[in-house]
Design an enzyme around this catalytic site. Structure first.
Site, PDB file in Angstrom:
ATOM      1  N   HIS A   1       3.691   3.313  12.333  1.00 14.87           N
ATOM      2  CA  HIS A   1       2.907   4.245  12.777  1.00 14.87           C
ATOM      3  C   HIS A   1       3.419   5.184  14.048  1.00 14.87           C
ATOM      4  CE1 HIS A   1      -1.095   1.693  11.263  1.00 14.87           C
ATOM      5  NE2 HIS A   1      -0.046   1.882  10.470  1.00 14.87           N
TER       6      HIS A   1
ATOM      7  N   GLU B   1       3.896  -6.463   4.095  1.00 17.89           N
ATOM      8  CA  GLU B   1       3.778  -5.765   5.061  1.00 17.89           C
ATOM      9  C   GLU B   1       5.110  -5.927   6.314  1.00 17.89           C
ATOM     10  OE1 GLU B   1       1.762  -3.415   6.650  1.00 17.89           O
ATOM     11  OE2 GLU B   1       0.381  -3.432   5.149  1.00 17.89           O
TER      12      GLU B   1
ATOM     13  N   ASP C   1      -0.076   4.237   0.637  1.00 16.00           N
ATOM     14  CA  ASP C   1      -0.473   5.570   1.768  1.00 16.00           C
ATOM     15  C   ASP C   1       0.145   5.109   3.132  1.00 16.00           C
ATOM     16  OD1 ASP C   1      -2.230   3.139   1.975  1.00 16.00           O
ATOM     17  OD2 ASP C   1      -3.595   4.363   3.341  1.00 16.00           O
TER      18      ASP C   1
ATOM     19  N   HIS D   1       0.859  -1.241   0.082  1.00 11.85           N
ATOM     20  CA  HIS D   1      -0.113   0.191  -0.094  1.00 11.85           C
ATOM     21  C   HIS D   1       0.775   1.374  -0.064  1.00 11.85           C
ATOM     22  CE1 HIS D   1       0.503   1.056   4.387  1.00 11.85           C
ATOM     23  NE2 HIS D   1       0.511  -0.349   4.580  1.00 11.85           N
TER      24      HIS D   1
ATOM     25  N   ASP E   1       6.475   0.803   6.957  1.00 12.99           N
ATOM     26  CA  ASP E   1       5.079   0.546   6.684  1.00 12.99           C
ATOM     27  C   ASP E   1       4.649   1.275   5.500  1.00 12.99           C
ATOM     28  OD1 ASP E   1       2.419  -0.276   6.533  1.00 12.99           O
ATOM     29  OD2 ASP E   1       1.730   0.592   8.639  1.00 12.99           O
TER      30      ASP E   1
ATOM     31  N   GLU F   1      -5.213   1.982   2.514  1.00 14.53           N
ATOM     32  CA  GLU F   1      -5.005   0.799   3.401  1.00 14.53           C
ATOM     33  C   GLU F   1      -5.262   0.883   4.737  1.00 14.53           C
ATOM     34  OE1 GLU F   1      -3.171  -2.259   5.898  1.00 14.53           O
ATOM     35  OE2 GLU F   1      -2.551  -0.389   5.509  1.00 14.53           O
ATOM     36  N   GLU F   2      -4.607   1.898   4.924  1.00 10.73           N
ATOM     37  CA  GLU F   2      -4.475   2.610   6.288  1.00 10.73           C
ATOM     38  C   GLU F   2      -5.907   2.856   6.967  1.00 10.73           C
ATOM     39  OE1 GLU F   2      -2.206   1.758   8.137  1.00 10.73           O
ATOM     40  OE2 GLU F   2      -0.172   1.864   7.336  1.00 10.73           O
TER      41      GLU F   2
HETATM   42 ZN    ZN Z   1       0.907  -1.030   6.050  1.00  9.73          ZN
END
Ligand code: ZN
Length: 386
Positions: A357, A164, A74, A72, A104, A136-137
């Site tokens: 994150h 991931e 984003d 992903h 990520d 995705e997030e």
């Molecule tokens: Zn991810």
């Protein structure tokens, strides 16, 4: 000419601020140009507004089968986080690359793009596909139209590797989740007159008890071999707001809640049982006041990634990595979406989810090297006779 090594590609990718709420079109344009410079055609699948897009590309034979590398584009926001350096300016310190999305999961995308420059497309006996998504997030919603197009407008990969962060270990399962907002409309009244009102917060309490009972019931059905920690499905009421003042019976209450399901059965049963419980509570409260309403809206959801014994994807990754180990993770990914689309899926990528994150998110250079080594072996495998 574009740079073609993973570290420089990662630096370029991180520089695009692709926080989910913003457009990822600049990054998609960059990837398309890069692929085009390597004679690879891209299929861009944009959202209705044209502000975000998936990118799907095939290297080698234009046919079904082969392996897709999924990532992903984003990233999560950086607001309120205490970063030591510019989150969108990837910097290397002590063998780590710091920056939003390094772990990520732009590191995996960078390694996938670097592979495109290395691989001799003419030698590939089976196709190598790239499947890069958006949103995705915020609940794995962006990938859905791409998976719908796979097998219809796009070739169907046999195997999908979702990159991931797993510290390059093989992951074959994760729980699915569903997030909901339930709004309770009761009847406001002075707190000295309880019979004149219907407390929306008290109804919320009953709904929470119902959820607890539903999850306990599902937990009792958990199979002994469940690979998850905890082994059963779970729920959480993450946000609850209602009421005006201590002396007013609250007329309205809102609760945001989620479940994390170990199976497609639980993912279906939990919201269904909640809806039934809410209906029963609503009916009872309406006997006192017909205006009572309980409304539930699904905010987001990710299907579970269900473990499948000896799947093709898992077997291939184990062989390429020389391991017999595979496990489950506690975070959600797009894997279940691809799995429901009929592909054999495995999760394996560089970096540690613990860094995702976070402020000062990083990926270790050694992890990127390990990912490159895996992808090199994968390319060799794709060059062998099927
Ligand atoms: Zn991810």
């Amino acid at each position: 000419m574009h740079k073609t090594d993973t570290l420089n590609l990662l630096r370029d990718l991180v520089a695009f601020d692709t926080v989910s709420e913003r457009s990822n079109m600049a990054l998609i344009g960059y990837v398309r140009d890069y692929l085009s410079a390597h004679s690879v055609e891209s299929h861009v699948i944009a959202n209705e507004a044209g502000t975000k897009a998936n990118l799907f590309a095939t290297i080698g034979p234009k046919q079904d089968g082969g392996v897709a590398l999924s990532g992903h584009t984003d990233v999560v926001p950086v607001e309120g986080q205490d970063w030591s350096s510019d989150p969108f300016g990837a910097v290397e310190r002590d063998g780590r690359i710091y920056g939003r999305g390094t772990c990520d999961m732009k590191g995996f995308i960078a390694a996938a793009l670097a592979l495109v420059a290395k691989v001799d497309a003419g030698r590939l006996k089976r196709p190598l596909h790239l499947a890069f998504s958006y949103d995705e997030e915020v609940g794995c919603t962006g990938v859905v139209p791409m998976v719908e197009a796979i097998g219809r407008d796009l070739p169907m990969p046999e195997i999908v590797i979702v990159g991931e962060p797993t510290m390059m270990s093989v992951v074959h399962a994760h729980k699915g989740f569903g997030a909901y907002e339930t709004t309770i409309h009761g009847k406001a009244a002075h707190s000295s007159l309880p019979d004149a009102g219907v407390s929306a917060t008290l109804i919320a309490g009953k709904l929470m008890q119902a959820l607890q009972a539903i999850l306990a019931e599902r937990a009792a059905l958990t199979p002994h071999h469940s690979p998850f920690i905890p082994p059963h499905s779970t729920f959480n009421v993450g946000r609850l707001s209602g009421g005006e003042a201590v002396n007013i019976i609250p007329g309205k209450c809102r609760m945001e809640w989620e479940y994390r399901a170990i199976s497609n059965e639980d993912a279906a049963a939990i919201p269904a049982a909640f809806a039934k419980a809410a209906e029963a509570i609503e009916a009872r409260e309406r006997e006192r006041f017909p205006g009572v309403r309980i409304e539930t809206v699904r905010l987001a959801g990710v299907p579970p990634f269900v473990p499948q014994a000896d799947s093709d994807a898992e077997a291939l990754l184990k062989r390429l990595l020389g391991t017999n180990e595979a496990g489950a993770v506690s975070f959600g990914t797009e894997a279940g979406v691809f799995q429901q689309g009929g592909m054999s899926v495995v999760i394996c990528g560089p970096g540690d989810i613990a860094q995702a994150h976070q402020a000062d998110e990083f990926v270790e250079v050694s992890q990127l090297k390990a990912c490159e080594a895996l992808l090199d072996r994968l390319a060799e495998w794709l060059c062998q006779d099927a």
